[in-house]
Design a protein around this motif. Structure first.
Motif, short mmCIF file in Angstrom:
data_model
loop_
_atom_site.label_atom_id
_atom_site.label_comp_id
_atom_site.label_asym_id
_atom_site.label_seq_id
_atom_site.Cartn_x
_atom_site.Cartn_y
_atom_site.Cartn_z
N LYS A 150 1.16 -1.52 0.17
CA LYS A 150 0.17 -0.01 0.27
C LYS A 150 0.93 1.72 -0.16
O LYS A 150 0.26 2.41 -0.30
CB LYS A 150 -1.04 0.44 1.08
N LEU A 151 2.41 1.21 0.80
CA LEU A 151 3.32 2.33 0.90
C LEU A 151 3.82 2.39 -0.48
O LEU A 151 4.11 3.15 -0.76
CB LEU A 151 3.87 2.47 2.26
N GLY A 152 3.83 1.09 -1.41
CA GLY A 152 5.18 1.73 -2.80
C GLY A 152 6.04 1.46 -2.55
O GLY A 152 6.63 2.30 -3.37
N VAL A 153 6.40 0.52 -1.47
CA VAL A 153 7.88 -0.07 -1.31
C VAL A 153 8.55 -0.80 -2.86
O VAL A 153 7.74 -1.16 -3.54
CB VAL A 153 8.22 -0.87 -0.51
N PRO A 172 21.60 -11.38 8.61
CA PRO A 172 20.60 -10.42 8.93
C PRO A 172 20.38 -9.20 8.82
O PRO A 172 19.04 -8.83 8.93
CB PRO A 172 19.55 -10.93 10.06
N LEU A 173 21.56 -8.87 8.82
CA LEU A 173 21.70 -7.26 8.64
C LEU A 173 22.18 -6.53 7.59
O LEU A 173 22.02 -5.03 7.11
CB LEU A 173 22.70 -6.60 9.68
N VAL A 174 22.23 -7.18 6.30
CA VAL A 174 22.16 -7.13 5.07
C VAL A 174 21.27 -5.52 4.31
O VAL A 174 21.85 -5.31 3.83
CB VAL A 174 22.42 -8.60 4.24
N TRP A 175 19.89 -6.15 4.50
CA TRP A 175 19.32 -5.64 4.21
C TRP A 175 19.23 -4.23 4.62
O TRP A 175 18.74 -3.48 3.61
CB TRP A 175 17.66 -5.98 4.91
N GLN A 176 20.09 -3.59 5.51
CA GLN A 176 20.05 -1.85 6.00
C GLN A 176 21.14 -1.66 4.97
O GLN A 176 21.09 0.09 5.01
CB GLN A 176 20.71 -2.23 7.27
N ASN A 177 22.01 -2.34 4.36
CA ASN A 177 22.55 -1.55 3.70
C ASN A 177 22.57 -1.41 2.34
O ASN A 177 22.75 -0.90 1.04
CB ASN A 177 24.22 -2.37 4.03
N ALA A 178 21.06 -2.72 1.99
CA ALA A 178 20.91 -2.85 0.92
C ALA A 178 19.33 -2.09 -0.10
O ALA A 178 19.86 -1.64 -1.49
CB ALA A 178 20.55 -3.77 0.27
N LEU A 179 19.31 -0.98 1.56
CA LEU A 179 17.61 -0.47 0.78
C LEU A 179 18.05 1.26 0.41
O LEU A 179 19.78 2.03 0.98
CB LEU A 179 16.19 0.03 2.02
N SER A 180 17.40 2.10 -0.57
CA SER A 180 18.03 3.35 -0.56
C SER A 180 16.93 3.96 0.51
O SER A 180 15.71 3.87 1.38
CB SER A 180 17.32 3.60 -1.94
N SER A 181 17.18 5.39 0.64
CA SER A 181 16.68 6.39 2.01
C SER A 181 15.26 6.04 1.56
O SER A 181 14.36 6.85 2.67
CB SER A 181 17.54 7.89 1.34
N SER A 182 14.46 6.62 0.68
CA SER A 182 12.63 6.18 0.26
C SER A 182 12.55 5.22 0.95
O SER A 182 11.52 5.06 1.45
CB SER A 182 12.50 6.38 -1.40
N ASP A 183 13.15 3.98 0.17
CA ASP A 183 12.51 2.88 0.86
C ASP A 183 12.83 2.83 2.48
O ASP A 183 11.58 2.16 2.91
CB ASP A 183 13.22 1.47 0.35
N LYS A 184 13.97 3.61 3.24
CA LYS A 184 14.30 3.09 4.44
C LYS A 184 13.04 3.69 5.32
O LYS A 184 12.47 3.23 5.88
CB LYS A 184 15.68 3.76 4.58
N GLN A 185 12.98 4.97 4.51
CA GLN A 185 11.66 5.78 4.82
C GLN A 185 10.18 5.23 5.35
O GLN A 185 9.72 5.12 6.38
CB GLN A 185 11.45 7.22 4.28
N GLN A 209 9.91 10.82 -0.39
CA GLN A 209 9.45 10.09 -2.09
C GLN A 209 9.11 11.51 -4.03
O GLN A 209 9.03 12.50 -3.17
CB GLN A 209 7.54 9.91 -1.03
N SER A 210 8.82 10.19 -4.75
CA SER A 210 7.86 10.65 -5.26
C SER A 210 6.76 11.10 -5.27
O SER A 210 6.28 10.80 -3.78
CB SER A 210 8.79 10.19 -6.85
N ASN A 211 6.54 12.39 -6.21
CA ASN A 211 5.14 12.59 -5.74
C ASN A 211 4.10 11.19 -5.55
O ASN A 211 2.84 11.26 -5.74
CB ASN A 211 4.56 13.68 -7.22
N LYS A 212 4.10 10.04 -6.99
CA LYS A 212 3.61 8.70 -7.14
C LYS A 212 3.51 8.06 -5.87
O LYS A 212 2.47 7.51 -6.04
CB LYS A 212 4.14 8.58 -8.46
N VAL A 213 5.01 7.93 -5.16
CA VAL A 213 4.61 7.83 -3.86
C VAL A 213 4.38 7.85 -2.45
O VAL A 213 3.46 7.54 -2.30
CB VAL A 213 5.98 6.71 -3.71
N ARG A 216 0.74 7.75 -2.46
CA ARG A 216 0.02 6.25 -1.77
C ARG A 216 0.86 6.71 -0.22
O ARG A 216 -0.19 5.62 0.59
CB ARG A 216 1.07 5.15 -2.27
N VAL A 217 1.38 6.42 0.00
CA VAL A 217 1.38 7.28 1.17
C VAL A 217 0.44 8.02 2.42
O VAL A 217 0.56 7.52 3.41
CB VAL A 217 2.64 8.11 1.75
N PHE A 218 0.20 8.65 1.48
CA PHE A 218 -1.41 10.13 1.92
C PHE A 218 -2.01 9.02 2.01
O PHE A 218 -3.02 9.30 2.72
CB PHE A 218 -1.38 10.92 1.14
#
Length: 290
Positions: A150-153, A172-185, A209-213, A216-218
């Protein structure tokens, strides 16, 4: 819940006590001058704010005028004071008083900072963190994925979640280094929504986030308030068994303002409710940026 079925249409088994701030002083920064005012301290004087439960509220204003401090106050991250160092009541605009600050103690309030923060655990553990019952259906992988979608990850987030759920991740911590700032938010916001708080305080939830994402957040936040939870049963009967949910956020995007039930302008610690014009649009007095 037992009494919910006997209520008249539109009734609620829960209280709707307001969240209220009145004539409250917040002092930010360390006092290094023996109790005397100094340039390292900022004093914010909030005159009045009253928010009904079950509302989506936007706070707008220039940077440094107290929006994030107000959110931290509502979220319990900063404590208020109503007197100065000489124990004299503060005054503002000719009004004086000891002030009041009331957030009903039985409400679960989630404060979501502007910058994402995570614990040193796996992705699932982070998304379930903060829920009162992490082993419940609310924290099932199926519901977590529904909230994320729903949030558009990005697809990468969902792929990492599937790998961890199948125990296919060696680190188990690899995901924290693999994601962008927008995905982390988005994960930061998702974790708050998954935890099903009664009140959620969000500081600039779409900054990266872009206007499109952002749309979805709103939309997700609007659903969280309207349905008293996100990705939960939408039937009226089940909805009436859930406590009203409230969302308070700082954001300057036009869409966020227009979907809000109420908008407040924050200026140097002051708070002013924004009225609507004849066309139903909020009359913001200035242009703001996140």
């Amino acid at each position: 819940r037992k009494n919910a079925s006997s209520l008249p249409a539109g009734g609620s088994p829960f209280d709707t006590v307001s969240i209220e701030i009145k004539m409250l002083t917040v002092v930010l920064g360390r006092d290094l001058s023996g109790g005397k005012p100094n340039c390292l301290q900022t004093v914010l004087l909030f005159k009045h704010l009253c928010i009904q439960q079950g509302m989506l509220v936007s706070l707008v204003g220039h940077s440094g005028h107290g929006k994030s401090s107000l959110l931290r106050l509502l979220g319990g991250a900063v404590l208020p004071t109503t007197r100065d160092s000489k124990h004299t009541p503060r005054t503002v605009d000719g009004l004086s008083g000891q002030g009041s600050y009331f957030v009903p103690s039985h409400l679960r309030v989630m404060h979501c900072t502007a910058e994402p923060m995570f614990i040193r655990r796996g992705l699932l553990a982070n998304l379930r963190f903060g829920h009162k019952s992490p082993d419940s259906d609310d924290c099932s992988v199926e519901r977590i994925k529904q909230v994320l979608e729903k949030l558009g990850v990005s697809a990468k987030v969902l792929l990492l979640l599937d790998h961890e759920n199948r125990n296919e991740m060696q680190d188990p911590l690899v995901w924290q280094n693999a994601l962008s700032s927008s995905d982390k938010q988005l994960l930061h916001v998702a974790r708050a929504l998954i935890s099903n708080p009664d009140v959620i305080c969000l500081h600039t939830p779409t900054r990266y986030q872009s206007n499109k994402v952002a749309h979805r957040v709103f939309t997700a936040l609007r659903e969280f308030v309207d349905q008293r939870g996100l990705c939960v049963s939408a039937s009226d009967n089940d909805k009436m068994k859930r406590r009203p949910t409230t969302c308070i956020m700082t954001c300057t995007k036009t869409e966020a303002i227009e979907i809000s039930n109420e908008v407040y302008e924050v200026y140097d610690g002051g708070i002013e409710r924004v009225n609507k014009d004849n066309d139903g649009h909020f009359q913001i007095s200035a242009e703001y940026s996140d």
